[in-house]
Design a protein around this motif. Sequence first.
Motif, short mmCIF file in Angstrom:
data_model
loop_
_atom_site.label_atom_id
_atom_site.label_comp_id
_atom_site.label_asym_id
_atom_site.label_seq_id
_atom_site.Cartn_x
_atom_site.Cartn_y
_atom_site.Cartn_z
N VAL A 42 -31.65 36.54 -0.86
CA VAL A 42 -30.71 36.01 -1.85
C VAL A 42 -29.44 36.85 -1.81
N ASP A 43 -28.37 36.25 -1.32
CA ASP A 43 -27.07 36.91 -1.28
C ASP A 43 -26.24 36.35 -2.43
N LEU A 44 -26.14 37.10 -3.51
CA LEU A 44 -25.48 36.64 -4.73
C LEU A 44 -24.08 37.23 -4.84
N ALA A 45 -23.07 36.36 -4.83
CA ALA A 45 -21.69 36.79 -5.06
C ALA A 45 -21.42 36.81 -6.56
N LYS A 46 -20.36 37.50 -6.97
CA LYS A 46 -20.08 37.67 -8.39
C LYS A 46 -19.84 36.36 -9.12
N GLY A 47 -19.31 35.36 -8.43
CA GLY A 47 -19.05 34.07 -9.07
C GLY A 47 -20.23 33.14 -9.09
N GLY A 48 -21.40 33.61 -8.62
CA GLY A 48 -22.59 32.77 -8.64
C GLY A 48 -22.81 31.98 -7.37
N CYS A 49 -22.10 32.31 -6.31
CA CYS A 49 -22.31 31.66 -5.02
C CYS A 49 -23.46 32.36 -4.31
N VAL A 50 -24.51 31.61 -3.97
CA VAL A 50 -25.71 32.19 -3.37
C VAL A 50 -25.78 31.80 -1.90
N ASN A 51 -25.98 32.81 -1.07
CA ASN A 51 -26.10 32.63 0.39
C ASN A 51 -24.91 31.90 0.99
N ASP A 52 -23.75 32.07 0.34
CA ASP A 52 -22.47 31.53 0.84
C ASP A 52 -22.43 30.01 0.88
N ARG A 53 -23.36 29.32 0.18
CA ARG A 53 -23.33 27.86 0.28
C ARG A 53 -23.78 27.13 -0.98
N THR A 54 -24.49 27.79 -1.90
CA THR A 54 -25.05 27.10 -3.06
C THR A 54 -24.50 27.70 -4.34
N GLN A 55 -23.90 26.87 -5.19
CA GLN A 55 -23.32 27.35 -6.44
C GLN A 55 -24.36 27.40 -7.54
N TYR A 56 -24.49 28.56 -8.16
CA TYR A 56 -25.35 28.74 -9.33
C TYR A 56 -24.45 28.87 -10.56
N THR A 57 -25.02 28.58 -11.74
CA THR A 57 -24.28 28.77 -12.99
C THR A 57 -25.02 29.80 -13.83
N ARG A 58 -24.26 30.55 -14.64
CA ARG A 58 -24.85 31.64 -15.42
C ARG A 58 -25.14 31.17 -16.83
N GLY A 59 -26.39 31.40 -17.28
CA GLY A 59 -26.80 31.00 -18.61
C GLY A 59 -26.58 32.09 -19.63
N ALA A 60 -26.87 31.75 -20.89
CA ALA A 60 -26.69 32.71 -21.98
C ALA A 60 -27.61 33.91 -21.82
N ASP A 61 -28.74 33.73 -21.11
CA ASP A 61 -29.68 34.84 -20.92
C ASP A 61 -29.29 35.76 -19.77
N GLY A 62 -28.16 35.46 -19.12
CA GLY A 62 -27.69 36.32 -18.03
C GLY A 62 -28.21 35.94 -16.67
N ARG A 63 -29.12 34.97 -16.59
CA ARG A 63 -29.67 34.56 -15.31
C ARG A 63 -28.74 33.54 -14.63
N TRP A 64 -28.61 33.68 -13.31
CA TRP A 64 -27.92 32.68 -12.51
C TRP A 64 -28.94 31.60 -12.13
N GLN A 65 -28.57 30.32 -12.29
CA GLN A 65 -29.55 29.24 -12.16
C GLN A 65 -28.96 28.06 -11.39
N ARG A 66 -29.84 27.38 -10.63
CA ARG A 66 -29.45 26.15 -9.94
C ARG A 66 -30.64 25.20 -9.92
N ILE A 67 -30.39 23.93 -10.24
CA ILE A 67 -31.42 22.89 -10.15
C ILE A 67 -31.19 22.13 -8.86
N LEU A 68 -32.22 22.10 -8.00
CA LEU A 68 -32.11 21.48 -6.68
C LEU A 68 -32.88 20.17 -6.67
N VAL A 69 -32.21 19.10 -6.28
CA VAL A 69 -32.80 17.76 -6.25
C VAL A 69 -32.65 17.23 -4.82
N PRO A 70 -33.66 17.39 -3.97
CA PRO A 70 -33.53 16.97 -2.57
C PRO A 70 -33.62 15.46 -2.41
N ASN A 71 -33.12 14.97 -1.29
CA ASN A 71 -33.17 13.53 -1.01
C ASN A 71 -34.54 13.09 -0.50
#
Length: 513
Positions: free
Chosen positions: A401-430
Motif C-alpha cells: 500500500v503506497d499511500l500519498a498524502k492526498g489519499g492516492c493509493v498505489n498511484d492509481r486509486t483515490q481514497y477518501t478520508r473519514g472522520a475516524d482518520g481512516r482512508w477508505q475506498r469502496i470497490l465495485v468491479p464489473n
Amino acid sequence: MTRLIALLALVLASLSVAMPARAADDISAVSRSVVRVVTVAMVDGEVVGFGHGSGIAITPTRILTNAHVVESAAKYPQNVALGIVPSEGQKSYAGKLIAIDTTRDLALVEMTEGRVPAAAIYTGPLESGADVVALGYPGNVDLATARSAADYITPRTPVRSEGNMSNRQSVDGVAMLVHTAKISRGNSGGPLVDQCGRIVGINTAITRADDGDSPFAFAISVPEVGRFLSDSRQEYRSVGTSCLTMAEAAARDRALTDAEARAEAAATAQKEAKAELERELKLQRANDAALSARENRIAIAGVLFVLGALGAGAGLLFYNQQKLRNAKIAGGGGGALILIAAILFLTRPDAHADLSDLADEADESPAAGTETPEVAAGDFLCTIEPERSRITVSSTDDVPVDLAKGGCVNDRTQYTRGADGRWQRILVPNEEATVTIASIDPEAREYRVERYLLDAETMAKAREIRAASDIKGCTADAQALAAFTTQQDAVKAVLPPTPNERLVYRCQQVARR
C-alpha cells in the motif's frame, strides 16, 4: 455436433428469468456459485435423452461436478451436449468437458461463455459433528415443481439441506465424508459446504433407506478433489482458517486489540517508571555534587581566612617592630586572603542543586517508545493477521500500500478520508459479484478489507451508482472529492449490514521505491 450445440445454445439463450435479491449470508453467497449441469442427447436431430446434476464453480468459468453426471458426454461427444445453468441471471450457457476421473467420480466442465462467482475449497480440519450444508438441485424437488423441460434449464436458486459430518470412510479406495444432510438424485456433483460457505466435499451418493433405515449421504473428500484438480492442472482458491461468525471474529479482534492496548500501556508505564527512576538518580547525584562543592568551598574559605588572619597578625607584628615594608606586604596579603575567603564563603553553592534545567529536560523528553511518528502517508507492506480476521474465500497474500498524502493509493486509486482518520475506498468491479471496502489507518498502521458477496440485483444497484463517478484514477480537486465521497456513501447504503469477510492486516512502513 455443431448443429447440436447450436440447438442447445438457442434453447438456453431464449430464457429470461429475473432473480430476486438475496441476503448476504455465507450460504446464500456460495449458492451463487452452484450450477445445474445438463446433458442433452440427440440422434438425427431428435432429443433422445436428457440428464442433469449439480456442480460448483471453482473459477468463474470452470465447474466441478461428478463424473457420472457428464459421463454420457464423454462417451458420446458427437451426440451429447453439455449445458451449464447458473443459479441466478437471465440465461444459461453451453459447456465443454475438460477432464474426467471415473475412479474418483469427478469431472471438470468449462463454460464456453458467461461467468459465475467462484467458491473456495476448505483445506483445514473438519471434525466429526461439524455443521454442513448440501447445495444442489435434487430431482424429487424438480419433479414436484417442474412443468416442462425448459424448467430444468431455467436459472433458479439451489436447494439447501443442513446436516452434520459423521465420519470418514473409504469407498472403493476413494476417501469420502459421511454426512446427514439430505440429498437425492440431482444433487450429484453439488457441493457440501461448511457454515462459512467453503467446499468441504462433492456430493456423490446416498445409502438406500430400506425398512425405515435412516439415509446417509457420501461426499468426495477435499484431498481427493485436490488431487483431481492437480492432475487436471487446474488452479483453485483454498482457505485453511477455521470458520467463525462475524460476531465471533469481531469479538476476538476486540479482545486482541484490547490485549495489545493493555500490553502497550503496561510497557509505557514500565518505561515511564524506568525514566522516573533514572531522573531521581540524576537528581540525587546532582544534589551530592552540589553538597560536595559547598563543603569544599567553605573549607577553602576557612583555610584562606586562617592564612589571612595569620598574615594580618604578622603585619601588625612587623609594624610594631618598625618594619613598615614587611608590615605592608604581610598585612596586605593577609587582608586580601581574608577578602577572598569572605567572597568564597558568601558565594558558596546551595546544599541543593538548581535542577530546573534538568527538570525541564525531563518534562520535555517523552518516555522511550511513546513517540508517535508522523506517518500520514507512506509506503507500507501489509501482512494478514488471521487471528483478527474472518476469512472465507479470499487470498491472504501480503498487500503493498503506497499511500500519498492526498489519499492516492498505489498511484492509481483515490481514497477518501473519514472522520475516524481512516482512508477508505469502496470497490465495485464489473466482473466479480463482490463489493469491497478497503481502508487504511496510517497512524495505527492497519489495513482492512471487508468483502460483501452479493446477489445479482444488489450488484447491479452498486454498479449503477458507481457508474456515475467522474473520478478516474487520483485527483486533488476538492469538489470532485466531495462528490465522490457522497457516491461512496450511496454505494454503502445498498450493502447488507455486515460483510462476509473481514481481513485485518498489520502494516510496516518501508522505504519509498
